[in-house]
Design a protein around this motif. Sequence first.
Motif, mmCIF file in Angstrom:
data_model
loop_
_atom_site.group_PDB
_atom_site.id
_atom_site.type_symbol
_atom_site.label_atom_id
_atom_site.label_comp_id
_atom_site.label_asym_id
_atom_site.label_seq_id
_atom_site.Cartn_x
_atom_site.Cartn_y
_atom_site.Cartn_z
ATOM 1 N N VAL A 70 0.770 -1.129 -0.119
ATOM 2 C CA VAL A 70 -0.058 -0.075 -0.026
ATOM 3 C C VAL A 70 0.830 1.250 -0.067
ATOM 4 N N VAL A 71 1.780 1.459 0.909
ATOM 5 C CA VAL A 71 2.808 2.352 0.962
ATOM 6 C C VAL A 71 4.149 2.278 0.407
ATOM 7 N N GLY A 72 4.130 1.054 -0.336
ATOM 8 C CA GLY A 72 5.557 1.112 -1.380
ATOM 9 C C GLY A 72 6.540 0.186 -0.566
ATOM 10 N N ARG A 73 6.002 -0.805 0.639
ATOM 11 C CA ARG A 73 6.555 -1.427 1.260
ATOM 12 C C ARG A 73 6.300 -2.835 1.054
ATOM 13 N N PRO A 74 6.711 -3.786 0.292
ATOM 14 C CA PRO A 74 6.189 -5.037 -0.083
ATOM 15 C C PRO A 74 6.073 -5.853 1.299
ATOM 16 N N PRO A 75 4.911 -6.741 1.116
ATOM 17 C CA PRO A 75 4.606 -7.665 2.074
ATOM 18 C C PRO A 75 5.574 -8.594 2.269
ATOM 19 N N LYS A 76 5.764 -9.140 3.529
ATOM 20 C CA LYS A 76 6.832 -10.083 3.744
ATOM 21 C C LYS A 76 6.445 -11.251 2.873
ATOM 22 N N THR A 77 5.311 -11.835 2.356
ATOM 23 C CA THR A 77 5.270 -12.966 1.308
ATOM 24 C C THR A 77 5.781 -12.595 0.170
ATOM 25 N N MET A 78 5.695 -11.443 -0.508
ATOM 26 C CA MET A 78 6.313 -11.104 -1.614
ATOM 27 C C MET A 78 7.837 -10.807 -1.594
ATOM 28 N N LYS A 79 8.255 -10.608 -0.325
ATOM 29 C CA LYS A 79 9.958 -10.353 -0.099
ATOM 30 C C LYS A 79 10.470 -11.526 -0.185
ATOM 31 N N GLU A 80 9.561 -12.485 0.096
ATOM 32 C CA GLU A 80 10.183 -13.906 0.321
ATOM 33 C C GLU A 80 10.194 -14.665 -1.323
ATOM 34 N N TYR A 89 10.059 -12.946 -3.953
ATOM 35 C CA TYR A 89 11.061 -12.238 -4.986
ATOM 36 C C TYR A 89 11.877 -11.499 -4.035
ATOM 37 N N SER A 90 13.260 -11.909 -4.064
ATOM 38 C CA SER A 90 14.037 -11.336 -3.151
ATOM 39 C C SER A 90 14.671 -9.835 -3.551
ATOM 40 N N LYS A 91 14.624 -9.484 -4.874
ATOM 41 C CA LYS A 91 15.121 -8.294 -5.452
ATOM 42 C C LYS A 91 13.934 -7.159 -5.495
ATOM 43 N N ILE A 92 12.650 -7.352 -4.932
ATOM 44 C CA ILE A 92 11.722 -6.574 -5.259
ATOM 45 C C ILE A 92 12.021 -5.435 -4.697
ATOM 46 N N ALA A 93 11.478 -4.310 -5.255
ATOM 47 C CA ALA A 93 11.916 -2.756 -4.727
ATOM 48 C C ALA A 93 10.819 -2.355 -3.574
ATOM 49 N N THR A 94 11.544 -1.891 -2.769
ATOM 50 C CA THR A 94 10.692 -1.154 -1.574
ATOM 51 C C THR A 94 10.957 0.318 -1.963
ATOM 52 N N PHE A 95 9.755 1.175 -1.873
ATOM 53 C CA PHE A 95 9.789 2.587 -2.399
ATOM 54 C C PHE A 95 10.276 3.414 -0.997
ATOM 55 N N ASP A 96 11.834 3.708 -0.951
ATOM 56 C CA ASP A 96 12.165 4.623 0.116
ATOM 57 C C ASP A 96 13.223 5.268 -0.232
ATOM 58 N N ALA A 97 13.739 6.114 0.622
ATOM 59 C CA ALA A 97 14.919 7.086 0.555
ATOM 60 C C ALA A 97 15.936 6.392 -0.456
ATOM 61 N N GLU A 98 16.254 5.435 -0.280
ATOM 62 C CA GLU A 98 17.426 4.840 -1.255
ATOM 63 C C GLU A 98 16.970 4.560 -2.565
ATOM 64 N N PHE A 99 15.493 4.107 -2.589
ATOM 65 C CA PHE A 99 15.052 4.002 -4.007
ATOM 66 C C PHE A 99 14.971 5.348 -4.851
ATOM 67 N N LEU A 100 14.604 6.410 -4.113
ATOM 68 C CA LEU A 100 14.767 7.712 -4.671
ATOM 69 C C LEU A 100 15.806 7.873 -5.480
ATOM 70 N N THR A 101 17.107 7.804 -4.495
ATOM 71 C CA THR A 101 18.422 8.058 -5.140
ATOM 72 C C THR A 101 18.733 7.599 -6.267
ATOM 73 N N LYS A 102 18.210 6.247 -6.431
ATOM 74 C CA LYS A 102 18.379 5.217 -7.804
ATOM 75 C C LYS A 102 17.594 5.593 -8.734
ATOM 76 N N TYR A 103 16.444 5.929 -8.523
ATOM 77 C CA TYR A 103 15.568 5.984 -9.672
ATOM 78 C C TYR A 103 14.750 7.484 -10.031
ATOM 79 N N SER A 104 15.041 7.842 -11.044
ATOM 80 C CA SER A 104 14.409 9.046 -11.187
ATOM 81 C C SER A 104 12.884 8.813 -11.815
ATOM 82 N N GLU A 105 12.233 9.724 -12.099
ATOM 83 C CA GLU A 105 10.846 9.479 -12.615
ATOM 84 C C GLU A 105 10.845 8.865 -13.863
ATOM 85 N N GLY A 106 11.733 9.434 -14.571
ATOM 86 C CA GLY A 106 11.903 8.821 -16.015
ATOM 87 C C GLY A 106 12.344 7.192 -16.031
ATOM 88 N N GLU A 107 13.170 6.992 -15.010
ATOM 89 C CA GLU A 107 13.740 5.623 -14.963
ATOM 90 C C GLU A 107 12.603 4.626 -14.697
#
Length: 95
Positions: free
Chosen positions: A24-34, A36-54
């Motif tokens: 809901v808020v960009g934090r994958p549920p535990k079942t999804m993290k288990e 898909y280990s590489k699933i993105a969490t939308f957090d401060a680190e994500f912001l620095t890595k991905y621009s809107e265009g990316e």
Amino acid sequence: SRFEPQDAPGKAAYDENCKKCHGVVGRPPKTMKEKYSKIATFDAEFLTKYSEGEIVEVLLKGGKTEDMKSFKGQLTADEIRDVAKYVRELAAKVH
């Protein structure tokens, strides 16, 4: 799904297409993290890595891992832009 006027553009499309995996808020549920280990969490680190265009690119082409599919043809260009913006707004809120 009912649309609230205060809803950000992109929220409805996010809720319909992205929420199941990314949460809901960009934090994958535990079942999804288990699953898909590489699933993105939308957090401060994500912001620095991905621009809107990316984010738009990922939505159009799918992710670098095979788990994230392309939404080309499922979402309009405007929806994709709105979702990308919304994802960055979520990432800015999550601490």
